[in-house]
Design a protein around this motif. Sequence first.
Motif, PDB file in Angstrom:
ATOM      1  N   GLY A  47      -5.175 -16.786 -10.716  1.00 57.55           N
ATOM      2  CA  GLY A  47      -5.513 -16.000  -9.538  1.00 57.55           C
ATOM      3  C   GLY A  47      -6.464 -14.868  -9.882  1.00 57.55           C
ATOM      4  N   PRO A  48      -6.764 -13.989  -8.919  1.00 63.04           N
ATOM      5  CA  PRO A  48      -7.704 -12.901  -9.173  1.00 63.04           C
ATOM      6  C   PRO A  48      -7.145 -11.878 -10.155  1.00 63.04           C
ATOM      7  N   GLU A  49      -8.039 -11.301 -10.938  1.00 62.02           N
ATOM      8  CA  GLU A  49      -7.673 -10.273 -11.913  1.00 62.02           C
ATOM      9  C   GLU A  49      -8.618  -9.080 -11.749  1.00 62.02           C
ATOM     10  N   GLY A  50      -8.058  -7.896 -11.528  1.00 62.93           N
ATOM     11  CA  GLY A  50      -8.869  -6.695 -11.394  1.00 62.93           C
ATOM     12  C   GLY A  50      -9.451  -6.275 -12.725  1.00 62.93           C
ATOM     13  N   LEU A  51     -10.674  -5.751 -12.686  1.00 67.53           N
ATOM     14  CA  LEU A  51     -11.375  -5.361 -13.911  1.00 67.53           C
ATOM     15  C   LEU A  51     -11.504  -3.851 -14.065  1.00 67.53           C
ATOM     16  N   LEU A  52     -10.961  -3.092 -13.122  1.00 63.20           N
ATOM     17  CA  LEU A  52     -10.976  -1.638 -13.236  1.00 63.20           C
ATOM     18  C   LEU A  52      -9.561  -1.176 -13.578  1.00 63.20           C
ATOM     19  N   ALA A  53      -9.452  -0.364 -14.591  1.00 66.41           N
ATOM     20  CA  ALA A  53      -8.123   0.089 -15.019  1.00 66.41           C
ATOM     21  C   ALA A  53      -8.197   1.538 -15.470  1.00 66.41           C
ATOM     22  N   ASN A  54      -7.024   2.090 -15.790  1.00 62.47           N
ATOM     23  CA  ASN A  54      -6.927   3.458 -16.304  1.00 62.47           C
ATOM     24  C   ASN A  54      -7.513   4.480 -15.343  1.00 62.47           C
ATOM     25  N   LYS A  55      -7.249   4.282 -14.057  1.00 57.99           N
ATOM     26  CA  LYS A  55      -7.675   5.236 -13.044  1.00 57.99           C
ATOM     27  C   LYS A  55      -6.484   5.631 -12.191  1.00 57.99           C
ATOM     28  N   LYS A  56      -6.517   6.856 -11.712  1.00 62.15           N
ATOM     29  CA  LYS A  56      -5.466   7.362 -10.841  1.00 62.15           C
ATOM     30  C   LYS A  56      -6.067   7.628  -9.474  1.00 62.15           C
ATOM     31  N   VAL A  57      -5.354   7.243  -8.418  1.00 60.34           N
ATOM     32  CA  VAL A  57      -5.847   7.431  -7.059  1.00 60.34           C
ATOM     33  C   VAL A  57      -4.869   8.303  -6.267  1.00 60.34           C
ATOM     34  N   TYR A  58      -5.432   9.265  -5.549  1.00 58.68           N
ATOM     35  CA  TYR A  58      -4.652  10.085  -4.623  1.00 58.68           C
ATOM     36  C   TYR A  58      -5.227   9.875  -3.230  1.00 58.68           C
ATOM     37  N   VAL A  59      -4.370   9.484  -2.298  1.00 62.95           N
ATOM     38  CA  VAL A  59      -4.799   9.212  -0.935  1.00 62.95           C
ATOM     39  C   VAL A  59      -4.153  10.239  -0.006  1.00 62.95           C
ATOM     40  N   PHE A  60      -4.988  10.954   0.753  1.00 59.21           N
ATOM     41  CA  PHE A  60      -4.498  11.948   1.698  1.00 59.21           C
ATOM     42  C   PHE A  60      -4.623  11.373   3.108  1.00 59.21           C
ATOM     43  N   ALA A  61      -3.504  10.850   3.589  1.00 60.45           N
ATOM     44  CA  ALA A  61      -3.472  10.108   4.849  1.00 60.45           C
ATOM     45  C   ALA A  61      -3.021  11.021   5.985  1.00 60.45           C
ATOM     46  N   THR A  62      -3.876  11.161   6.989  1.00 62.70           N
ATOM     47  CA  THR A  62      -3.572  12.020   8.131  1.00 62.70           C
ATOM     48  C   THR A  62      -3.429  11.163   9.383  1.00 62.70           C
ATOM     49  N   ARG A  63      -2.378  11.453  10.138  1.00 64.45           N
ATOM     50  CA  ARG A  63      -2.079  10.659  11.332  1.00 64.45           C
ATOM     51  C   ARG A  63      -1.691  11.569  12.501  1.00 64.45           C
ATOM     52  N   GLY A  64      -2.100  11.177  13.700  1.00 69.65           N
ATOM     53  CA  GLY A  64      -1.705  11.932  14.882  1.00 69.65           C
ATOM     54  C   GLY A  64      -0.235  11.774  15.200  1.00 69.65           C
ATOM     55  N   GLY A  65       0.303  10.586  14.909  1.00 67.48           N
ATOM     56  CA  GLY A  65       1.723  10.327  15.116  1.00 67.48           C
ATOM     57  C   GLY A  65       2.442  10.224  13.793  1.00 67.48           C
ATOM     58  N   ARG A  66       3.656   9.702  13.851  1.00 66.61           N
ATOM     59  CA  ARG A  66       4.453   9.534  12.630  1.00 66.61           C
ATOM     60  C   ARG A  66       4.661   8.036  12.405  1.00 66.61           C
TER      61      ARG A  66
END
Length: 200
Positions: free
Chosen positions: A125-144
Amino acid sequence: MQKLLQLKTSLFADQGQSSQLSDAFVEAWQASRPGSEVTIRDFAAEAVPHLDGAGFQAFLSKPGERTDQQQAKVAYSDALIAELQAADVLVIGLPMYNLGVPSMLKAWMDHVARAGITFRYTANGPEGLLANKKVYVFATRGGRYAGTSFDTQTDFVRNFLGFIGITEVEFVYAEGLNMGAESKAAGLAIAHAELSRIAS
């Protein structure tokens, strides 16, 4: 020296809540890491074109056989990929629009998901080639929506990043922002407390 790539995906540029939260995080992150380098890609300032048939065909064409137009499309994709490859940390400001991710974030994903460059197909199957990275996602929503079937963003973003090899992904949610002043203040306070914790 650590490098950070910040994606601002809000239609409202710096006025967007997701942009403001990610800006606050990046500022705190830089303060604790002197000499670090930050690259900002603001989709409101420079729109990411949606991938079309001509662009996809350009990706499939051999370098020596590309037209000038195809080469321009590939060069744009290559530039986005180079930014991501160079980054140790990726920060995404992620508003929710109509229960989904901003369309230009999807367009960015379509430009950086390139077979043989950021992922490859194997017998397993597919294999990702990017590694050793950290991601922070700041998700904003009008509702919950976190933890409900209406949260179409979290799994989608996490799965896409995993597809290209990035598995360290942390979400910070600011929810209830359109449910009155008290709810907005509480949602932002929770998000700011969490970003202060992880920035350090």
